[in-house]
Scaffold this motif. Sequence first.
Motif, mmCIF file in Angstrom:
data_model
loop_
_atom_site.group_PDB
_atom_site.id
_atom_site.type_symbol
_atom_site.label_atom_id
_atom_site.label_comp_id
_atom_site.label_asym_id
_atom_site.label_seq_id
_atom_site.Cartn_x
_atom_site.Cartn_y
_atom_site.Cartn_z
ATOM 1 N N GLY A 1 0.864 -1.187 0.000
ATOM 2 C CA GLY A 1 0.000 0.000 0.000
ATOM 3 C C GLY A 1 0.889 1.222 0.000
ATOM 4 O O GLY A 1 2.092 1.127 0.277
ATOM 5 N N THR A 2 0.313 2.347 -0.275
ATOM 6 C CA THR A 2 1.164 3.529 -0.434
ATOM 7 C C THR A 2 1.700 4.026 0.912
ATOM 8 O O THR A 2 1.303 3.545 1.981
ATOM 9 C CB THR A 2 0.392 4.634 -1.206
ATOM 10 O OG1 THR A 2 1.340 5.484 -1.848
ATOM 11 C CG2 THR A 2 -0.497 5.455 -0.286
ATOM 12 N N SER A 3 2.598 4.975 0.822
ATOM 13 C CA SER A 3 3.258 5.490 2.018
ATOM 14 C C SER A 3 2.243 6.047 3.017
ATOM 15 O O SER A 3 1.346 6.811 2.649
ATOM 16 C CB SER A 3 4.219 6.606 1.587
ATOM 17 O OG SER A 3 5.112 6.903 2.608
ATOM 18 N N VAL B 1 -6.072 11.810 5.168
ATOM 19 C CA VAL B 1 -5.821 11.179 6.471
ATOM 20 C C VAL B 1 -4.363 10.738 6.556
ATOM 21 O O VAL B 1 -3.655 11.025 7.536
ATOM 22 C CB VAL B 1 -6.753 9.951 6.648
ATOM 23 C CG1 VAL B 1 -6.345 9.128 7.854
ATOM 24 C CG2 VAL B 1 -8.199 10.393 6.751
ATOM 25 N N LEU B 2 -3.895 10.055 5.519
ATOM 26 C CA LEU B 2 -2.528 9.540 5.633
ATOM 27 C C LEU B 2 -1.486 10.650 5.498
ATOM 28 O O LEU B 2 -0.406 10.576 6.093
ATOM 29 C CB LEU B 2 -2.283 8.374 4.674
ATOM 30 C CG LEU B 2 -2.340 8.579 3.174
ATOM 31 C CD1 LEU B 2 -1.022 9.037 2.619
ATOM 32 C CD2 LEU B 2 -2.747 7.252 2.522
ATOM 33 N N LEU C 1 1.477 11.245 8.189
ATOM 34 C CA LEU C 1 2.906 11.306 7.856
ATOM 35 C C LEU C 1 3.535 12.567 8.419
ATOM 36 O O LEU C 1 4.688 12.548 8.870
ATOM 37 C CB LEU C 1 3.097 11.227 6.338
ATOM 38 C CG LEU C 1 2.801 9.848 5.726
ATOM 39 C CD1 LEU C 1 2.838 9.899 4.204
ATOM 40 C CD2 LEU C 1 3.778 8.796 6.238
ATOM 41 N N GLN C 2 2.770 13.664 8.426
ATOM 42 C CA GLN C 2 3.285 14.905 9.043
ATOM 43 C C GLN C 2 3.467 14.686 10.546
ATOM 44 O O GLN C 2 4.491 15.046 11.123
ATOM 45 C CB GLN C 2 2.318 16.069 8.789
ATOM 46 C CG GLN C 2 2.384 16.562 7.352
ATOM 47 C CD GLN C 2 1.162 17.388 6.943
ATOM 48 O OE1 GLN C 2 0.141 17.399 7.636
ATOM 49 N NE2 GLN C 2 1.256 18.054 5.805
ATOM 50 N N ASP D 1 7.966 13.002 9.598
ATOM 51 C CA ASP D 1 8.775 12.888 8.384
ATOM 52 C C ASP D 1 9.343 14.252 8.001
ATOM 53 O O ASP D 1 8.659 15.274 8.134
ATOM 54 C CB ASP D 1 7.913 12.351 7.221
ATOM 55 C CG ASP D 1 7.637 10.864 7.348
ATOM 56 O OD1 ASP D 1 7.731 10.322 8.470
ATOM 57 O OD2 ASP D 1 7.329 10.240 6.314
ATOM 58 N N ASP D 2 10.563 14.247 7.524
ATOM 59 C CA ASP D 2 11.197 15.467 7.027
ATOM 60 C C ASP D 2 10.298 16.119 5.972
ATOM 61 O O ASP D 2 9.834 15.448 5.037
ATOM 62 C CB ASP D 2 12.559 15.098 6.427
ATOM 63 C CG ASP D 2 13.209 16.276 5.748
ATOM 64 O OD1 ASP D 2 13.792 17.088 6.463
ATOM 65 O OD2 ASP D 2 13.097 16.392 4.504
#
Length: 186
Positions: free
Chosen positions: A9-11, A121-122, A126-127, A131-132
């Motif tokens: 699945g995606t990141s 949502v994703l 991730l923020q 994540d940089d």
Amino acid sequence: MKKIIVLTGTSGVGKTTISHYLAAAYHIPAIITHTTRPPRSQEKNGVDYYFETPASFAQQDLIEQVSYAGYRYGSSIQGLQQAWRHANVASIILDPAGAQKYYERLGQRVLFWFIVADVPVLTQRLQQRGDDAVQLKQRLQSQEFLRDLQVPVTLQSIATIIPNNDWRQTQQQLARLVQPLLAQTD
Ligand SMILES: Nc1ncnc2c1ncn2[C@@H]1O[C@H](COP(=O)(O)OP(=O)(O)OP(=O)(O)O)[C@@H](O)[C@H]1O
Ligand SMILES: Nc1nc2c(ncn2[C@@H]2O[C@H](COP(=O)(O)O)[C@@H](O)[C@H]2O)c(=O)[nH]1
């Protein structure tokens, strides 16, 4: 028959979260793969990945390997053998090309679980994961990120879709999938 759950699945959809949960709740070991990507702030060598240089990556005995967003990723035959020595069911996180390779090599032993979540949502997750910001922006715009939002056509017939917007519902679906699997004898 030994089985391998391939999580794709995606990141940011929650592949790592689900693999950790499968290990903690059901004793399903997660196979650690190799990458040349630098570790994120919370990631540890030998736990999240084996973090490699391009030279050390080239020395690994890999079942398959891919490029993803500019870095190399690959999974070793030793990782799979070691997991199956200890358990009848293991899990591994792979991109669609890696999943396809496992299916070609292992056939019915492969359970292909495709994780999905809504993009807003994703992105927020991730923020929050820390994540940089520059790398995150690149990743969200990468062709791999967009490609992996949908089940690859060649694996549609064997895919189990797992929505992961709501963690309680995800846990319930995982229970429905895992319990009969673990009840099977070798
Ligand atoms: N159902 C959920 N509810 C809330 N937060 C979640 C849920 N699933 C995962 N997360 C959080 O979202 C973030 C991304 O999850 P995770 O790292 O598991 O995704 P991933 O698919 O492995 O991402 P990547 O491919 O980028 O490594 C993490 O901070 C995780 O704690
Ligand atoms: N084919 C493979 N894909 C892999 C492997 N290890 C991880 N991955 C996939 O790479 C991307 C990026 O991972 P990230 O941790 O940098 O977000 C993701 O789609 C993973 O599923 C592997 O050994 N082989």
